[in-house]
Every structure is written in C-alpha cells, then in structure tokens.
Motif scaffolding. Sequence first.
Motif, PDB file in Angstrom:
ATOM      1  N   SER A 192       0.813  -1.187   0.007  1.00  0.00           N
ATOM      2  CA  SER A 192       0.006   0.022   0.064  1.00  0.00           C
ATOM      3  C   SER A 192       0.990   1.055   0.127  1.00  0.00           C
ATOM      4  CB  SER A 192      -0.666  -0.032   1.105  1.00  0.00           C
ATOM      5  OG  SER A 192      -1.824  -0.975   1.315  1.00  0.00           O
ATOM      6  N   PHE A 193       0.382   2.434  -0.665  1.00  0.00           N
ATOM      7  CA  PHE A 193       0.964   3.486  -0.733  1.00  0.00           C
ATOM      8  C   PHE A 193       0.254   4.490  -0.954  1.00  0.00           C
ATOM      9  CE2 PHE A 193       1.351   1.632  -4.788  1.00  0.00           C
ATOM     10  CZ  PHE A 193       1.034   2.439  -5.806  1.00  0.00           C
ATOM     11  N   THR A 194       0.341   5.861  -0.574  1.00  0.00           N
ATOM     12  CA  THR A 194      -0.285   7.019  -0.482  1.00  0.00           C
ATOM     13  C   THR A 194       0.381   8.099  -1.985  1.00  0.00           C
ATOM     14  OG1 THR A 194      -0.924   6.601   1.640  1.00  0.00           O
ATOM     15  CG2 THR A 194      -1.368   8.690   0.653  1.00  0.00           C
ATOM     16  N   LEU A 195      -0.649   8.507  -2.352  1.00  0.00           N
ATOM     17  CA  LEU A 195      -0.044   9.572  -3.543  1.00  0.00           C
ATOM     18  C   LEU A 195      -0.483  10.966  -2.904  1.00  0.00           C
ATOM     19  CD1 LEU A 195      -1.262   7.513  -6.589  1.00  0.00           C
ATOM     20  CD2 LEU A 195       1.177   7.632  -5.739  1.00  0.00           C
ATOM     21  N   ASP A 196       0.153  11.789  -3.645  1.00  0.00           N
ATOM     22  CA  ASP A 196      -0.078  13.485  -3.307  1.00  0.00           C
ATOM     23  C   ASP A 196      -1.543  13.793  -3.600  1.00  0.00           C
ATOM     24  OD1 ASP A 196       2.445  13.653  -2.118  1.00  0.00           O
ATOM     25  OD2 ASP A 196       3.290  14.546  -3.956  1.00  0.00           O
ATOM     26  N   SER A 197      -2.139  13.075  -4.640  1.00  0.00           N
ATOM     27  CA  SER A 197      -3.369  13.571  -5.155  1.00  0.00           C
ATOM     28  C   SER A 197      -4.346  12.479  -5.157  1.00  0.00           C
ATOM     29  CB  SER A 197      -3.166  14.245  -6.559  1.00  0.00           C
ATOM     30  OG  SER A 197      -2.387  15.348  -6.572  1.00  0.00           O
ATOM     31  N   SER A 198      -5.649  12.748  -5.281  1.00  0.00           N
ATOM     32  CA  SER A 198      -6.557  11.816  -5.375  1.00  0.00           C
ATOM     33  C   SER A 198      -6.626  10.995  -6.946  1.00  0.00           C
ATOM     34  CB  SER A 198      -8.166  12.008  -4.932  1.00  0.00           C
ATOM     35  OG  SER A 198      -8.048  12.450  -3.772  1.00  0.00           O
ATOM     36  N   VAL A 199      -7.009   9.986  -7.108  1.00  0.00           N
ATOM     37  CA  VAL A 199      -7.037   9.239  -8.490  1.00  0.00           C
ATOM     38  C   VAL A 199      -8.440   9.254  -8.841  1.00  0.00           C
ATOM     39  CG1 VAL A 199      -6.546   7.120  -9.537  1.00  0.00           C
ATOM     40  CG2 VAL A 199      -4.956   8.037  -7.940  1.00  0.00           C
ATOM     41  N   ASP A 200      -8.590   9.242 -10.062  1.00  0.00           N
ATOM     42  CA  ASP A 200     -10.097   9.298 -10.678  1.00  0.00           C
ATOM     43  C   ASP A 200     -10.017   7.569 -11.173  1.00  0.00           C
ATOM     44  OD1 ASP A 200     -12.289   9.412 -12.117  1.00  0.00           O
ATOM     45  OD2 ASP A 200     -11.792  10.969 -13.462  1.00  0.00           O
ATOM     46  N   GLU A 201     -10.595   7.037 -10.141  1.00  0.00           N
ATOM     47  CA  GLU A 201     -10.830   5.679 -10.391  1.00  0.00           C
ATOM     48  C   GLU A 201     -11.516   5.311 -11.696  1.00  0.00           C
ATOM     49  OE1 GLU A 201     -12.596   7.265  -7.832  1.00  0.00           O
ATOM     50  OE2 GLU A 201     -11.256   6.766  -5.926  1.00  0.00           O
ATOM     51  N   SER A 202     -12.471   5.874 -12.150  1.00  0.00           N
ATOM     52  CA  SER A 202     -13.274   5.577 -13.407  1.00  0.00           C
ATOM     53  C   SER A 202     -12.380   5.752 -14.627  1.00  0.00           C
ATOM     54  CB  SER A 202     -14.267   6.683 -13.469  1.00  0.00           C
ATOM     55  OG  SER A 202     -13.914   7.935 -14.031  1.00  0.00           O
ATOM     56  N   LYS A 203     -11.219   6.468 -14.608  1.00  0.00           N
ATOM     57  CA  LYS A 203     -10.327   6.338 -15.848  1.00  0.00           C
ATOM     58  C   LYS A 203      -8.881   5.708 -15.680  1.00  0.00           C
ATOM     59  CE  LYS A 203     -11.861  10.832 -17.002  1.00  0.00           C
ATOM     60  NZ  LYS A 203     -11.677  12.318 -17.340  1.00  0.00           N
ATOM     61  N   ALA A 204      -9.077   4.916 -14.672  1.00  0.00           N
ATOM     62  CA  ALA A 204      -7.627   4.144 -14.125  1.00  0.00           C
ATOM     63  C   ALA A 204      -7.608   3.039 -14.959  1.00  0.00           C
ATOM     64  CB  ALA A 204      -7.490   3.777 -12.559  1.00  0.00           C
ATOM     65  N   GLU A 205      -6.334   2.631 -15.347  1.00  0.00           N
ATOM     66  CA  GLU A 205      -6.083   1.560 -16.151  1.00  0.00           C
ATOM     67  C   GLU A 205      -4.857   0.628 -15.573  1.00  0.00           C
ATOM     68  OE1 GLU A 205      -4.986   2.681 -20.204  1.00  0.00           O
ATOM     69  OE2 GLU A 205      -7.085   3.843 -20.503  1.00  0.00           O
ATOM     70  N   ALA A 206      -4.896  -0.838 -15.859  1.00  0.00           N
ATOM     71  CA  ALA A 206      -3.957  -1.638 -15.438  1.00  0.00           C
ATOM     72  C   ALA A 206      -3.866  -2.702 -16.355  1.00  0.00           C
ATOM     73  CB  ALA A 206      -4.620  -2.598 -14.154  1.00  0.00           C
ATOM     74  N   LYS A 207      -2.414  -2.823 -16.741  1.00  0.00           N
ATOM     75  CA  LYS A 207      -2.104  -3.851 -17.621  1.00  0.00           C
ATOM     76  C   LYS A 207      -1.304  -4.607 -17.063  1.00  0.00           C
ATOM     77  CE  LYS A 207      -2.737  -0.671 -21.763  1.00  0.00           C
ATOM     78  NZ  LYS A 207      -2.337  -0.172 -22.476  1.00  0.00           N
ATOM     79  N   TYR A 208      -1.285  -6.083 -17.282  1.00  0.00           N
ATOM     80  CA  TYR A 208      -0.144  -6.979 -16.720  1.00  0.00           C
ATOM     81  C   TYR A 208       0.508  -7.928 -17.891  1.00  0.00           C
ATOM     82  CZ  TYR A 208       1.597 -10.847 -13.876  1.00  0.00           C
ATOM     83  OH  TYR A 208       2.327 -11.676 -13.106  1.00  0.00           O
ATOM     84  N   ALA A 209       1.616  -8.014 -17.939  1.00  0.00           N
ATOM     85  CA  ALA A 209       2.280  -8.752 -19.154  1.00  0.00           C
ATOM     86  C   ALA A 209       3.897  -9.144 -18.620  1.00  0.00           C
ATOM     87  CB  ALA A 209       2.441  -8.109 -20.390  1.00  0.00           C
ATOM     88  N   ASP A 210       4.148 -10.331 -19.009  1.00  0.00           N
ATOM     89  CA  ASP A 210       5.514 -11.003 -18.564  1.00  0.00           C
ATOM     90  C   ASP A 210       5.889 -10.663 -17.118  1.00  0.00           C
ATOM     91  OD1 ASP A 210       5.705 -11.685 -21.269  1.00  0.00           O
ATOM     92  OD2 ASP A 210       6.141  -9.897 -22.017  1.00  0.00           O
ATOM     93  N   GLY A 211       5.005 -10.807 -16.106  1.00  0.00           N
ATOM     94  CA  GLY A 211       5.261 -10.497 -14.738  1.00  0.00           C
ATOM     95  C   GLY A 211       5.411  -8.866 -14.282  1.00  0.00           C
ATOM     96  N   VAL A 212       4.778  -8.242 -15.295  1.00  0.00           N
ATOM     97  CA  VAL A 212       5.051  -6.798 -14.837  1.00  0.00           C
ATOM     98  C   VAL A 212       3.567  -6.259 -15.023  1.00  0.00           C
ATOM     99  CG1 VAL A 212       6.047  -4.587 -15.312  1.00  0.00           C
ATOM    100  CG2 VAL A 212       7.478  -6.572 -15.660  1.00  0.00           C
ATOM    101  N   LEU A 213       3.321  -5.537 -13.762  1.00  0.00           N
ATOM    102  CA  LEU A 213       2.145  -4.751 -13.770  1.00  0.00           C
ATOM    103  C   LEU A 213       2.341  -3.243 -13.690  1.00  0.00           C
ATOM    104  CD1 LEU A 213      -1.181  -4.981 -12.973  1.00  0.00           C
ATOM    105  CD2 LEU A 213      -0.373  -4.415 -10.563  1.00  0.00           C
ATOM    106  N   LYS A 214       1.367  -2.731 -14.744  1.00  0.00           N
ATOM    107  CA  LYS A 214       1.459  -1.457 -15.020  1.00  0.00           C
ATOM    108  C   LYS A 214       0.314  -0.645 -15.167  1.00  0.00           C
ATOM    109  CE  LYS A 214       5.190  -1.975 -18.569  1.00  0.00           C
ATOM    110  NZ  LYS A 214       5.714  -1.645 -19.990  1.00  0.00           N
ATOM    111  N   LEU A 215       0.501   0.412 -13.948  1.00  0.00           N
ATOM    112  CA  LEU A 215      -0.875   1.180 -13.749  1.00  0.00           C
ATOM    113  C   LEU A 215      -0.802   2.484 -14.319  1.00  0.00           C
ATOM    114  CD1 LEU A 215      -1.473   0.284 -10.168  1.00  0.00           C
ATOM    115  CD2 LEU A 215      -2.273  -1.048 -11.880  1.00  0.00           C
ATOM    116  N   CYS A 216      -2.033   2.890 -14.948  1.00  0.00           N
ATOM    117  CA  CYS A 216      -1.744   4.361 -15.344  1.00  0.00           C
ATOM    118  C   CYS A 216      -3.039   4.937 -14.475  1.00  0.00           C
ATOM    119  CB  CYS A 216      -2.332   4.684 -16.801  1.00  0.00           C
ATOM    120  SG  CYS A 216      -2.378   6.295 -17.250  1.00  0.00           S
ATOM    121  N   LEU A 217      -2.884   5.904 -13.655  1.00  0.00           N
ATOM    122  CA  LEU A 217      -3.705   6.465 -12.610  1.00  0.00           C
ATOM    123  C   LEU A 217      -3.857   7.940 -12.581  1.00  0.00           C
ATOM    124  CD1 LEU A 217      -2.287   4.577  -9.344  1.00  0.00           C
ATOM    125  CD2 LEU A 217      -4.291   3.746 -10.923  1.00  0.00           C
TER     126      LEU A 217
END
Length: 145
Positions: free
Chosen positions: A105-130
């Motif tokens: 768990s970690f905290t960011l400086d700004s709130s995240v727009d959950e409706s536009k968040a994206e997650a991709k997982y390939a080759d053992g690496v998770l990439k998030l665009c928040l």
Amino acid sequence: MTTISLYDPLTRRFNKFFHQVFLSPASMDTSNEGLDRLQLKLDVSEDAENYSVRADLPGVKKEDIRIDIDGNQITISAEVKKVKEEKGDGNLIYSERYEGKVFRSFTLDSSVDESKAEAKYADGVLKLCLPKKNSEQSRKRLSIQ
C-alpha cells in the motif's frame, strides 16, 4: 590509526530481525518457514495528469492480482499459488519457490480518478496508469459557523 570495535552477533541478529519485520516493504503470508519473502518492488512516477506505477510480480497469474483505489491510497495485492508438479524418477533436492500472499500500500499526493484508471499485466510486470482527479473536485472549503 585503526579503530577497534567489538563484534556483537546478538546486535547483528536484532538488526536483521528489525529490518525484516518492521521495515520490509512487502509481507508474505505463508505456512512454510524459512522461505524468502516475496517483495513487491515498485516504480512510481508522475506527470501533470497521471501517476504511472510499475510493479514486478513474477510468477503471479493475472486473476490473482487485486488493485484497490481509495482516494489517494493504492493497494496492490497478489497471491502466488503452488503449482503441482508431476514427480519423475528423480527426487527434489532443493527448491526456492514460494507461495503465499503479498501486498503493498502507498499514498499519492493527489486523489486518483478511479473511473479512468487502467491496469495492464504482461510478462510478470503490472503497469498502472492512474489519472489525477481534478484538484477543484477534491477540494472543499468549510465555512466557519
């Protein structure tokens, strides 16, 4: 001039224990003792509009990853399951594979727009665009009565 210092193995063990228990960035829930901890390693970057997160999750299936967003708090959890292997003619001598749950768990400086968040997982690496929430939406001014 040489400085003489006293070697204290008890202090060394305490320091190792302290770092593993209290300063470890991830935890692993497992019934087998002596296994190395799976550490969830992260890279977090930001630009004017988005946070980008890259997490290494080797050996984890996409279905076993969970991402929770609560305002500006992000939690990534995953479960590594033991794969049943068919025994051949030989015996297993040594294994470093692990199983269990890991979270971060970690905290960011700004709130995240959950409706536009994206997650991709390939080759053992998770990439998030928040995407960051518009700062005008997240601010509220209280009037004093």
